[in-house]
Write a protein that holds these residues in place. Structure first.
Motif, PDB file in Angstrom:
ATOM      1  N   TYR A 147       3.545 -30.998  71.585  1.00  0.00           N
ATOM      2  CA  TYR A 147       2.850 -29.725  71.468  1.00  0.00           C
ATOM      3  C   TYR A 147       1.928 -29.844  70.254  1.00  0.00           C
ATOM      4  N   PRO A 148       0.871 -30.666  70.374  1.00  0.00           N
ATOM      5  CA  PRO A 148       0.034 -30.977  69.205  1.00  0.00           C
ATOM      6  C   PRO A 148      -0.691 -29.769  68.617  1.00  0.00           C
ATOM      7  N   ASP A 149      -0.914 -28.712  69.406  1.00  0.00           N
ATOM      8  CA  ASP A 149      -1.646 -27.547  68.920  1.00  0.00           C
ATOM      9  C   ASP A 149      -0.733 -26.430  68.421  1.00  0.00           C
ATOM     10  N   LEU A 150       0.555 -26.687  68.311  1.00  0.00           N
ATOM     11  CA  LEU A 150       1.514 -25.678  67.855  1.00  0.00           C
ATOM     12  C   LEU A 150       1.180 -25.214  66.442  1.00  0.00           C
ATOM     13  N   ASP A 151       1.201 -23.916  66.234  1.00  0.00           N
ATOM     14  CA  ASP A 151       1.061 -23.350  64.894  1.00  0.00           C
ATOM     15  C   ASP A 151       2.469 -23.071  64.382  1.00  0.00           C
ATOM     16  N   PRO A 152       2.983 -23.876  63.444  1.00  0.00           N
ATOM     17  CA  PRO A 152       4.356 -23.692  62.969  1.00  0.00           C
ATOM     18  C   PRO A 152       4.630 -22.288  62.413  1.00  0.00           C
ATOM     19  N   ALA A 153       3.606 -21.647  61.869  1.00  0.00           N
ATOM     20  CA  ALA A 153       3.790 -20.318  61.284  1.00  0.00           C
ATOM     21  C   ALA A 153       4.062 -19.250  62.341  1.00  0.00           C
ATOM     22  N   THR A 154       3.704 -19.518  63.593  1.00  0.00           N
ATOM     23  CA  THR A 154       3.913 -18.520  64.645  1.00  0.00           C
ATOM     24  C   THR A 154       4.875 -19.015  65.718  1.00  0.00           C
ATOM     25  N   SER A 155       5.513 -20.153  65.489  1.00  0.00           N
ATOM     26  CA  SER A 155       6.441 -20.702  66.473  1.00  0.00           C
ATOM     27  C   SER A 155       7.627 -19.761  66.684  1.00  0.00           C
ATOM     28  N   SER A 156       8.037 -19.619  67.935  1.00  0.00           N
ATOM     29  CA  SER A 156       9.221 -18.811  68.246  1.00  0.00           C
ATOM     30  C   SER A 156      10.297 -19.679  68.897  1.00  0.00           C
ATOM     31  N   PHE A 157      10.193 -21.001  68.740  1.00  0.00           N
ATOM     32  CA  PHE A 157      11.188 -21.913  69.307  1.00  0.00           C
ATOM     33  C   PHE A 157      12.427 -21.935  68.425  1.00  0.00           C
ATOM     34  N   GLY A 158      13.578 -22.122  69.062  1.00  0.00           N
ATOM     35  CA  GLY A 158      14.815 -22.193  68.301  1.00  0.00           C
ATOM     36  C   GLY A 158      15.951 -22.728  69.144  1.00  0.00           C
ATOM     37  N   CYS A 159      17.040 -23.092  68.472  1.00  0.00           N
ATOM     38  CA  CYS A 159      18.242 -23.553  69.150  1.00  0.00           C
ATOM     39  C   CYS A 159      19.416 -23.407  68.191  1.00  0.00           C
ATOM     40  N   CYS A 160      20.612 -23.607  68.706  1.00  0.00           N
ATOM     41  CA  CYS A 160      21.824 -23.581  67.892  1.00  0.00           C
ATOM     42  C   CYS A 160      22.482 -24.946  67.935  1.00  0.00           C
ATOM     43  N   LEU A 161      22.922 -25.412  66.782  1.00  0.00           N
ATOM     44  CA  LEU A 161      23.809 -26.563  66.714  1.00  0.00           C
ATOM     45  C   LEU A 161      25.194 -26.008  66.408  1.00  0.00           C
ATOM     46  N   ARG A 162      26.135 -26.204  67.312  1.00  0.00           N
ATOM     47  CA  ARG A 162      27.522 -25.763  67.114  1.00  0.00           C
ATOM     48  C   ARG A 162      28.240 -26.906  66.410  1.00  0.00           C
ATOM     49  N   LEU A 163      28.661 -26.655  65.173  1.00  0.00           N
ATOM     50  CA  LEU A 163      29.143 -27.716  64.295  1.00  0.00           C
ATOM     51  C   LEU A 163      30.586 -27.476  63.855  1.00  0.00           C
ATOM     52  N   ASP A 164      31.369 -28.547  63.790  1.00  0.00           N
ATOM     53  CA  ASP A 164      32.725 -28.453  63.252  1.00  0.00           C
ATOM     54  C   ASP A 164      32.701 -28.235  61.748  1.00  0.00           C
ATOM     55  N   ASP A 165      31.627 -28.670  61.076  1.00  0.00           N
ATOM     56  CA  ASP A 165      31.511 -28.485  59.636  1.00  0.00           C
ATOM     57  C   ASP A 165      30.052 -28.175  59.283  1.00  0.00           C
ATOM     58  N   ALA A 166      29.695 -26.903  59.409  1.00  0.00           N
ATOM     59  CA  ALA A 166      28.317 -26.479  59.131  1.00  0.00           C
ATOM     60  C   ALA A 166      27.957 -26.710  57.667  1.00  0.00           C
ATOM     61  N   ASP A 167      28.946 -26.570  56.767  1.00  0.00           N
ATOM     62  CA  ASP A 167      28.670 -26.800  55.348  1.00  0.00           C
ATOM     63  C   ASP A 167      28.288 -28.256  55.086  1.00  0.00           C
ATOM     64  N   ALA A 168      28.965 -29.181  55.768  1.00  0.00           N
ATOM     65  CA  ALA A 168      28.648 -30.602  55.596  1.00  0.00           C
ATOM     66  C   ALA A 168      27.240 -30.901  56.113  1.00  0.00           C
ATOM     67  N   PHE A 169      26.857 -30.305  57.241  1.00  0.00           N
ATOM     68  CA  PHE A 169      25.506 -30.541  57.759  1.00  0.00           C
ATOM     69  C   PHE A 169      24.468 -29.941  56.805  1.00  0.00           C
ATOM     70  N   HIS A 170      24.761 -28.772  56.253  1.00  0.00           N
ATOM     71  CA  HIS A 170      23.868 -28.172  55.260  1.00  0.00           C
ATOM     72  C   HIS A 170      23.706 -29.122  54.069  1.00  0.00           C
ATOM     73  N   ALA A 171      24.810 -29.727  53.632  1.00  0.00           N
ATOM     74  CA  ALA A 171      24.758 -30.678  52.518  1.00  0.00           C
ATOM     75  C   ALA A 171      23.904 -31.892  52.863  1.00  0.00           C
ATOM     76  N   VAL A 172      23.963 -32.353  54.103  1.00  0.00           N
ATOM     77  CA  VAL A 172      23.115 -33.465  54.549  1.00  0.00           C
ATOM     78  C   VAL A 172      21.649 -33.059  54.445  1.00  0.00           C
ATOM     79  N   CYS A 173      21.334 -31.848  54.864  1.00  0.00           N
ATOM     80  CA  CYS A 173      19.947 -31.363  54.781  1.00  0.00           C
ATOM     81  C   CYS A 173      19.469 -31.345  53.331  1.00  0.00           C
ATOM     82  N   LYS A 174      20.308 -30.813  52.441  1.00  0.00           N
ATOM     83  CA  LYS A 174      19.945 -30.756  51.023  1.00  0.00           C
ATOM     84  C   LYS A 174      19.766 -32.160  50.446  1.00  0.00           C
ATOM     85  N   ALA A 175      20.685 -33.078  50.790  1.00  0.00           N
ATOM     86  CA  ALA A 175      20.600 -34.453  50.289  1.00  0.00           C
ATOM     87  C   ALA A 175      19.348 -35.154  50.796  1.00  0.00           C
TER      88      ALA A 175
END
Length: 121
Positions: free
Chosen positions: A50-78
């Motif tokens: 989607y090369p013409d996508l404007d990230p500021a107006t995107s309405s795309f989304g999804c859910c990741l169902r995680l056994d340890d959401a805090d650990a995934f958050h820590a991965v993002c921060k790291a």
């Protein structure tokens, strides 16, 4: 194989998207000019161009169902994803919501909202 679903998300640039998600532990399992699949354990994200996508107006989304959401958050921060209230990309730590679920939020460089939902114990 058990039933499952995979989100189909936009990417302005497959290489940039793959680099961003690689820092979060996702690896490419398929890529051609019209489709890309990234996996991290049992998690699977599929991307379409989607090369013409404007990230500021995107309405795309999804859910990741995680056994340890805090650990995934820590991965993002790291990986250097900033925790802030604006701009892309960004991450927000999981917190208890009115639904009774603990949910964090990741916005990727294309403006896709990825909810980090803690699986119930």
């Amino acid at each position: 194989m058990t039933d499952h679903a995979t989100p189909n998300l936009p990417s302005r640039d497959f290489d940039a998207t793959a680099r961003f998600y690689a820092a979060l532990g996702f690896e490419p399992t398929w890529k051609d000019g019209g489709w890309m699949i990234l996996t991290r354990g049992a998690l699977k994200l599929e991307f379409f161009p989607y090369p013409d996508l404007d990230p500021a107006t995107s309405s795309f989304g999804c859910c990741l169902r995680l056994d340890d959401a805090d650990a995934f958050h820590a991965v993002c921060k790291a990986a250097g994803v900033p925790e802030r209230s604006g701009g892309l990309p960004r991450v927000q730590a999981p917190a208890l919501e009115h639904s009774g679920l603990r949910i964090g939020y990741l916005l990727d460089p294309d403006g896709t909202l990825v909810r980090l939902v803690q699986n119930p114990a």
